[in-house]
Motif scaffolding. Sequence first.
Motif, mmCIF file in Angstrom:
data_model
loop_
_atom_site.group_PDB
_atom_site.id
_atom_site.type_symbol
_atom_site.label_atom_id
_atom_site.label_comp_id
_atom_site.label_asym_id
_atom_site.label_seq_id
_atom_site.Cartn_x
_atom_site.Cartn_y
_atom_site.Cartn_z
ATOM 1 N N TYR A 67 4.711 18.722 -3.410
ATOM 2 C CA TYR A 67 3.849 19.093 -4.455
ATOM 3 C C TYR A 67 2.685 18.368 -3.637
ATOM 4 C CZ TYR A 67 0.263 18.446 -8.034
ATOM 5 O OH TYR A 67 -0.862 18.611 -8.878
ATOM 6 N N ARG A 68 1.573 19.256 -3.249
ATOM 7 C CA ARG A 68 0.293 18.898 -2.476
ATOM 8 C C ARG A 68 0.601 18.255 -1.471
ATOM 9 N NH1 ARG A 68 -4.227 16.635 -7.191
ATOM 10 N NH2 ARG A 68 -4.582 18.640 -8.133
ATOM 11 N N GLY A 69 1.646 18.663 -0.633
ATOM 12 C CA GLY A 69 1.954 17.841 0.749
ATOM 13 C C GLY A 69 2.856 16.597 0.743
ATOM 14 N N GLN A 70 3.159 16.314 -0.787
ATOM 15 C CA GLN A 70 3.865 15.195 -0.932
ATOM 16 C C GLN A 70 5.550 15.718 -1.058
ATOM 17 O OE1 GLN A 70 2.972 11.773 -0.262
ATOM 18 N NE2 GLN A 70 1.358 13.010 0.564
ATOM 19 N N LYS A 71 6.140 14.935 -0.512
ATOM 20 C CA LYS A 71 7.750 15.449 -0.781
ATOM 21 C C LYS A 71 8.611 14.442 -1.843
ATOM 22 C CE LYS A 71 12.238 16.475 1.352
ATOM 23 N NZ LYS A 71 13.081 16.232 2.582
ATOM 24 N N TYR A 72 9.116 15.262 -2.671
ATOM 25 C CA TYR A 72 9.688 14.685 -3.938
ATOM 26 C C TYR A 72 11.412 14.751 -3.989
ATOM 27 C CZ TYR A 72 5.254 13.515 -5.649
ATOM 28 O OH TYR A 72 4.059 13.256 -5.614
ATOM 29 N N TYR A 86 9.051 10.325 -1.794
ATOM 30 C CA TYR A 86 9.239 10.045 -0.500
ATOM 31 C C TYR A 86 7.939 9.572 0.155
ATOM 32 C CZ TYR A 86 13.903 12.531 0.025
ATOM 33 O OH TYR A 86 15.096 12.929 -0.246
ATOM 34 N N LEU A 87 7.709 8.432 0.528
ATOM 35 C CA LEU A 87 6.492 7.714 1.356
ATOM 36 C C LEU A 87 7.055 7.388 2.521
ATOM 37 C CD1 LEU A 87 4.951 5.529 -1.509
ATOM 38 C CD2 LEU A 87 4.168 7.840 -0.499
ATOM 39 N N VAL A 88 6.095 7.132 3.410
ATOM 40 C CA VAL A 88 6.389 6.677 4.851
ATOM 41 C C VAL A 88 5.276 5.410 4.986
ATOM 42 C CG1 VAL A 88 6.426 6.806 7.337
ATOM 43 C CG2 VAL A 88 7.132 8.774 5.861
ATOM 44 N N THR A 89 5.769 4.136 4.940
ATOM 45 C CA THR A 89 4.676 3.308 5.043
ATOM 46 C C THR A 89 5.179 1.959 6.052
ATOM 47 O OG1 THR A 89 3.646 1.438 3.377
ATOM 48 C CG2 THR A 89 6.003 1.902 3.275
ATOM 49 N N HIS A 90 4.139 1.486 6.506
ATOM 50 C CA HIS A 90 4.276 0.145 7.310
ATOM 51 C C HIS A 90 3.886 -1.098 6.613
ATOM 52 C CE1 HIS A 90 -0.164 0.875 7.721
ATOM 53 N NE2 HIS A 90 -0.335 -0.360 7.926
ATOM 54 N N ASP A 91 3.346 -0.913 5.228
ATOM 55 C CA ASP A 91 2.715 -2.334 4.650
ATOM 56 C C ASP A 91 3.736 -2.586 3.497
ATOM 57 O OD1 ASP A 91 0.992 -4.285 3.874
ATOM 58 O OD2 ASP A 91 -0.648 -2.928 3.336
ATOM 59 N N PHE A 92 4.667 -3.364 3.719
ATOM 60 C CA PHE A 92 5.663 -3.532 2.725
ATOM 61 C C PHE A 92 6.428 -5.246 3.089
ATOM 62 C CE2 PHE A 92 7.623 -1.170 6.093
ATOM 63 C CZ PHE A 92 8.543 -2.258 6.742
ATOM 64 N N GLY A 143 7.291 1.236 10.866
ATOM 65 C CA GLY A 143 7.281 2.051 9.594
ATOM 66 C C GLY A 143 8.541 2.477 8.871
ATOM 67 N N ALA A 144 8.538 2.645 7.554
ATOM 68 C CA ALA A 144 9.896 3.075 6.940
ATOM 69 C C ALA A 144 9.635 4.074 6.207
ATOM 70 C CB ALA A 144 10.140 1.641 6.180
ATOM 71 N N ASP A 145 10.606 4.835 6.093
ATOM 72 C CA ASP A 145 10.870 6.080 5.024
ATOM 73 C C ASP A 145 11.388 5.324 3.993
ATOM 74 O OD1 ASP A 145 9.912 8.036 6.756
ATOM 75 O OD2 ASP A 145 11.844 8.106 7.503
ATOM 76 N N VAL A 146 10.853 5.343 2.791
ATOM 77 C CA VAL A 146 11.102 4.859 1.402
ATOM 78 C C VAL A 146 10.954 5.831 0.372
ATOM 79 C CG1 VAL A 146 10.390 2.566 2.357
ATOM 80 C CG2 VAL A 146 8.897 3.894 0.862
ATOM 81 N N LEU A 147 11.768 5.485 -0.742
ATOM 82 C CA LEU A 147 11.748 6.132 -1.965
ATOM 83 C C LEU A 147 11.136 5.019 -2.975
ATOM 84 C CD1 LEU A 147 15.334 7.830 -1.648
ATOM 85 C CD2 LEU A 147 13.177 9.134 -1.425
ATOM 86 N N SER A 160 0.829 -1.255 -0.007
ATOM 87 C CA SER A 160 -0.030 0.022 -0.062
ATOM 88 C C SER A 160 0.935 1.506 0.033
ATOM 89 C CB SER A 160 -0.932 -0.054 1.296
ATOM 90 O OG SER A 160 -0.214 0.318 2.317
ATOM 91 N N PRO A 161 0.586 2.322 -0.484
ATOM 92 C CA PRO A 161 -0.868 2.767 -0.849
ATOM 93 C C PRO A 161 -1.127 2.203 -2.282
ATOM 94 C CG PRO A 161 0.354 4.699 -1.220
ATOM 95 C CD PRO A 161 1.166 3.541 -0.474
ATOM 96 N N PRO A 162 -2.543 2.019 -2.744
ATOM 97 C CA PRO A 162 -3.035 1.410 -3.906
ATOM 98 C C PRO A 162 -2.125 1.820 -4.969
ATOM 99 C CG PRO A 162 -4.934 1.692 -2.399
ATOM 100 C CD PRO A 162 -3.738 2.379 -1.791
ATOM 101 N N LEU A 163 -1.753 3.071 -5.224
ATOM 102 C CA LEU A 163 -1.354 3.617 -6.320
ATOM 103 C C LEU A 163 0.134 2.723 -6.615
ATOM 104 C CD1 LEU A 163 -1.238 5.564 -8.702
ATOM 105 C CD2 LEU A 163 -0.046 7.117 -6.813
ATOM 106 N N TYR A 164 0.650 2.455 -5.514
ATOM 107 C CA TYR A 164 2.061 1.920 -5.595
ATOM 108 C C TYR A 164 2.167 0.372 -5.425
ATOM 109 C CZ TYR A 164 3.866 6.540 -5.922
ATOM 110 O OH TYR A 164 4.189 7.877 -6.546
ATOM 111 N N ARG A 165 1.028 -0.176 -5.281
ATOM 112 C CA ARG A 165 0.823 -1.594 -4.678
ATOM 113 C C ARG A 165 1.887 -2.372 -5.870
ATOM 114 N NH1 ARG A 165 -4.410 -2.668 -4.467
ATOM 115 N NH2 ARG A 165 -4.379 -2.047 -2.336
#
Length: 231
Positions: free
Chosen positions: A172-177, A183-189, A116-120, A83-88
């Motif tokens: 952009y729209r609160g999301q960092k590039y 850049y994403l922060v996720t626990h589902d990987f 949780g993990a900070d990922v690119l 997750s999120p679904p866009l990057y599944r």
Amino acid sequence: MVLATKLLMGGTHMAPSIKSIIGRISCPGWIFIESNGADASNFCANVSDIYLRHIYPIVEDLHQYLHEPFVAPKEGDWVRLNSPPLYRGDLAYVHAYNDTSPDCMTTRLKNPGGEGADVLVVPRVEQFINRKKGKGRAGRPPQQLLERKQAIRLFGADAIKAHDKDELNFTYRGQKYGDGLHYLVTHDFEPTIPTHEELAQFQRCSLVDLADIARATNEIAALSLQVMDRV
């Protein structure tokens, strides 16, 4: 399999309290038998490769043994996103793994255990283009690096928040590039070994250590080794 066959062929009179036999890939070399201790030992008697002195009762919650063990990723590891679904299913590079870090790049998402993990990840930028033009989303947009100049050209300078004089990072729209990656922060990987095609998208990004790409390349090669190959 031997124990299951023994139970089926022998019937319940052989071990009346045997309720289930469970083997898990996550616990290699171990078999879980739902029973009282005496019946389990008698049931396993005379079965090769099972040592009666190594039969132990489980006094804690059995369920903890039936789940895949969580292995915390390290900086420089590769994971596949659920997750999120866009990057599944997409490959991601672990930039950091520290649940309490004050330097967390975005709002941290936590699972009940707090991991949780900070990922690119390579962005799927066409989603933004379609929304800007008012078109409906037709399938999942392809992956494409998104650099700051390109983002300004697509979305306008007012929509892009620069990070001082940093040419690589923007929001952009609160999301960092950064350097084309999202850049994403996720626990589902889950841990993974990339493909050559996936690694190629990360090779030109300065935020990704070339040593980690080389290590992943060696792991890919190891998967395809065959008898008589030169190593």
